[in-house]
Write a protein that holds these residues in place. Structure first.
Motif, short mmCIF file in Angstrom:
data_model
loop_
_atom_site.label_atom_id
_atom_site.label_comp_id
_atom_site.label_asym_id
_atom_site.label_seq_id
_atom_site.Cartn_x
_atom_site.Cartn_y
_atom_site.Cartn_z
N THR A 178 92.60 16.60 28.90
CA THR A 178 91.50 16.05 29.49
C THR A 178 91.32 15.40 27.63
O THR A 178 91.27 14.08 27.34
CB THR A 178 90.27 15.52 29.71
OG1 THR A 178 90.16 16.06 30.88
CG2 THR A 178 89.18 14.50 29.10
N SER A 211 90.01 12.68 35.77
CA SER A 211 90.30 13.51 34.20
C SER A 211 91.14 12.06 33.18
O SER A 211 90.34 12.39 32.43
CB SER A 211 91.12 14.24 34.73
OG SER A 211 91.28 15.22 34.79
N GLN A 214 87.25 10.62 32.97
CA GLN A 214 86.58 11.80 32.23
C GLN A 214 86.70 11.45 30.51
O GLN A 214 86.05 11.34 30.17
CB GLN A 214 86.71 12.80 32.88
CG GLN A 214 85.75 13.97 32.40
CD GLN A 214 86.12 15.17 32.30
OE1 GLN A 214 87.19 15.47 32.92
NE2 GLN A 214 85.16 15.98 31.32
N THR A 218 83.94 10.24 28.11
CA THR A 218 83.66 11.20 26.46
C THR A 218 83.57 10.38 25.81
O THR A 218 83.66 10.54 24.85
CB THR A 218 84.21 12.71 27.07
OG1 THR A 218 85.45 12.40 27.45
CG2 THR A 218 83.65 13.38 28.33
N ALA A 273 85.36 16.47 35.80
CA ALA A 273 85.27 15.20 35.70
C ALA A 273 84.06 14.26 36.30
O ALA A 273 83.58 14.16 36.01
CB ALA A 273 86.83 14.39 36.61
N VAL A 276 80.96 13.65 34.75
CA VAL A 276 81.27 13.04 33.77
C VAL A 276 81.02 12.08 34.59
O VAL A 276 80.37 11.19 33.87
CB VAL A 276 81.80 13.27 33.07
CG1 VAL A 276 82.29 12.36 31.61
CG2 VAL A 276 81.61 14.90 32.08
N LEU A 277 80.98 11.44 34.89
CA LEU A 277 81.80 10.55 36.32
C LEU A 277 80.65 10.11 36.74
O LEU A 277 79.37 8.50 36.99
CB LEU A 277 82.83 10.62 37.23
CG LEU A 277 83.90 10.78 36.74
CD1 LEU A 277 85.20 10.85 37.42
CD2 LEU A 277 84.24 9.76 35.34
#
Length: 356
Positions: A178, A211, A214, A218, A273, A276-277
C-alpha cells in the motif's frame, strides 16, 4: 450482488489520519526506467460529466508493465528481502499483481510461484509465465488462491509471501504494498500543480480487496491546506465486497462471479484496508460489465489505452454525476477537478472491449 449499488458517507471527508511513509517514492525514482505515468486531460469528458476538468492517470505503461501494480510489489519485495532474504516469492493474483511480483523476481534472480484463480484468462496467466514464474491454477475464486498461496509459503523453505491482501497475522507486507501505491498519488498532486489545475475534488479508484483505495485514503485524508476531495471507490456489481461491507458496517465476504473486470473480482476486503475505508471513504459505487466495456471503448477513442478495471472509474464517475442526489452527496468542489485512475492498459486484460 450488493444490496445497493451506491454508498455515501460525507462525514468521512472530515476524518484524518497520520501521513503515510514517503520512502517508496525515492525508491521508485531510483529504479531504471522510472518516470511518472501520464496525467491526461480529457475536456470532452468534462463536458459530458458537467464538471470543470477531468484528468485520467494513465497506468498503461508503468516500469515496463501495463499496470500500476509494480509500484507496490517492488517496494514490498525490497523491504521484505532487506529484513529476511528469501529464494522464492509466492503470491496469489487476479493478473496484474502476480505479473509484477514475477517481473521483480526475475530482475532479482529469484524464483516466483503465482497462484491464479480459474476465472483469470489464459492470456493473463501466460504473461505471468513469460516472466519465468511457476503458475498454479486454483479451481475456485480469488479468496481460495490467496489461501493456497499463504499455505504454500508457510511450508516451503526460503519462500516469502508477497500478498496485497492482509490476513490475520500478516499485515506488514500488505502495508508496504500500500505504501508503494502512494507514489502514484504524489505524482498526481505534482502533475496537477504543473498543469495549473486546482487540487483534486474527486478521485475515482478501482477497488478489488481495497489496498489501492486504502492508499488513496491515507494520502488524501491527512491534514492539508486544500479542501478534502471525495474519494469514489468503484467495483464490479458481481464482486462489490467493499461497497457491501460499507453498507453493512462490517467486513463482509460476497460471492463472486465472472466479470471482465478480472483484477477487481475479489470477494473479501483486505483486513488492513477495511478500517481505513470504513472511516475515510465517502462514496462507493458498483458498475456493470457493460458500463466498464463502454468506458474502455470511449477512453480508447480519446487516446487512452485502458482495460476494463481501469475504465471502471469512468463508469463510476458517470454513475456518480448522473443523478442529482448523488452529485449533492459529493464534496462541494468535486466538480472542479476530477481524477480517474486508469490502473491498467488494454494489454493487461485480454477481455478487450472490442471483443464483446
Amino acid at each position: 450482488m450488493p444490496t445497493a449499488h451506491w454508498y455515501t458517507h460525507p462525514p468521512a471527508r472530515s476524518w484524518v489520519c497520520p501521513p503515510a511513509p514517503r520512502d517508496a517514492a525515492a525508491f521508485h525514482a531510483a529504479l531504471p526506467g522510472y518516470a511518472p505515468s501520464p496525467l491526461r486531460e480529457l475536456p470532452s469528458l468534462a463536458v459530458e460529466l458537467g464538471v470543470r476538468r477531468v484528468f485520467v492517470k494513465d497506468e498503461s505503461s508503468r516500469l515496463g508493465l501495463p499496470a500500476f501494480k509494480i509500484l507496490g510489489a517492488s517496494w514490498a519485495i525490497h523491504r521484505a528481502l532487506a529484513e529476511a532474504p528469501g529464494e522464492r516469492l509466492v503470491t496469489a493474483t487476479d493478473g496484474n499483481h502476480g505479473r509484477a511480483v514475477a517481473r521483480t523476481a526475475r530482475l532479482l534472480g529469484l524464483a516466483a510461484h503465482v497462484f491464479v484463480p480459474d476465472a483469470v484468462h489464459p492470456a493473463a496467466t501466460a504473461a505471468i509465465e513469460a516472466e519465468g514464474a511457476r503458475v498454479t491454477r486454483v479451481f475456485g475464486p480469488y479468496d481460495d488462491a490467496v489461501r493456497d498461496a499463504a499455505e504454500e509459503a508457510g511450508r516451503a523453505p526460503g519462500a516469502v509471501l508477497i500478498q496485497d491482501t492482509a490476513l490475520p497475522g500478516y499485515t506488514r507486507i500488505p502495508g508496504w504494498i500500500t505504501e508503494g501505491y502512494g507514489t502514484l498519488f504524489g505524482e498526481i498532486d505534482a502533475q496537477l500543480r504543473a498543469l495549473g489545475a486546482e487540487p483534486a475534488g474527486l478521485v475515482a479508484v478501482p477497488v478489488g480487496v481495497g489496498s489501492l483505495a486504502q492508499a488513496a485514503v491515507t494520502h488524501y485524508r491527512v491534514p492539508r491546506d486544500a479542501p478534502p476531495p471525495s474519494l469514489l471507490g468503484v467495483e464490479p456489481d458481481t464482486a462489490a465486497c467493499v461497497l457491501t461491507s460499507l453498507t453493512a458496517g462490517r467486513p463482509t465476504t460476497v460471492p463472486t462471479g465472472a466479470t471482465v473486470m478480472a483484477g477487481l473480482n475479489c470477494g473479501t476486503p483486505s483486513g488492513a484496508a477495511w478500517p481505513v475505508l470504513r472511516d475515510g471513504l465517502d462514496t462507493a459505487v458498483a458498475v456493470t460489465d457493460a458500463d466498464s466495456i463502454r468506458a474502455a471503448r470511449d477512453l480508447a477513442a480519446l487516446g487512452v489505452s485502458s482495460g476494463p478495471c481501469g475504465a471502471a472509474t469512468l463508469a463510476g464517475a458517470r454513475a456518480a454525476f448522473s443523478a442529482a442526489e448523488r452529485r449533492a452527496a459529493l464534496a462541494e468542489h468535486a466538480d472542479r477537478t476530477v481524477v480517474l485512475l486508469s490502473t491498467e492498459g488494454a494489454e493487461a486484460n485480454p477481455h478487450a472491449p472490442n471483443s464483446h
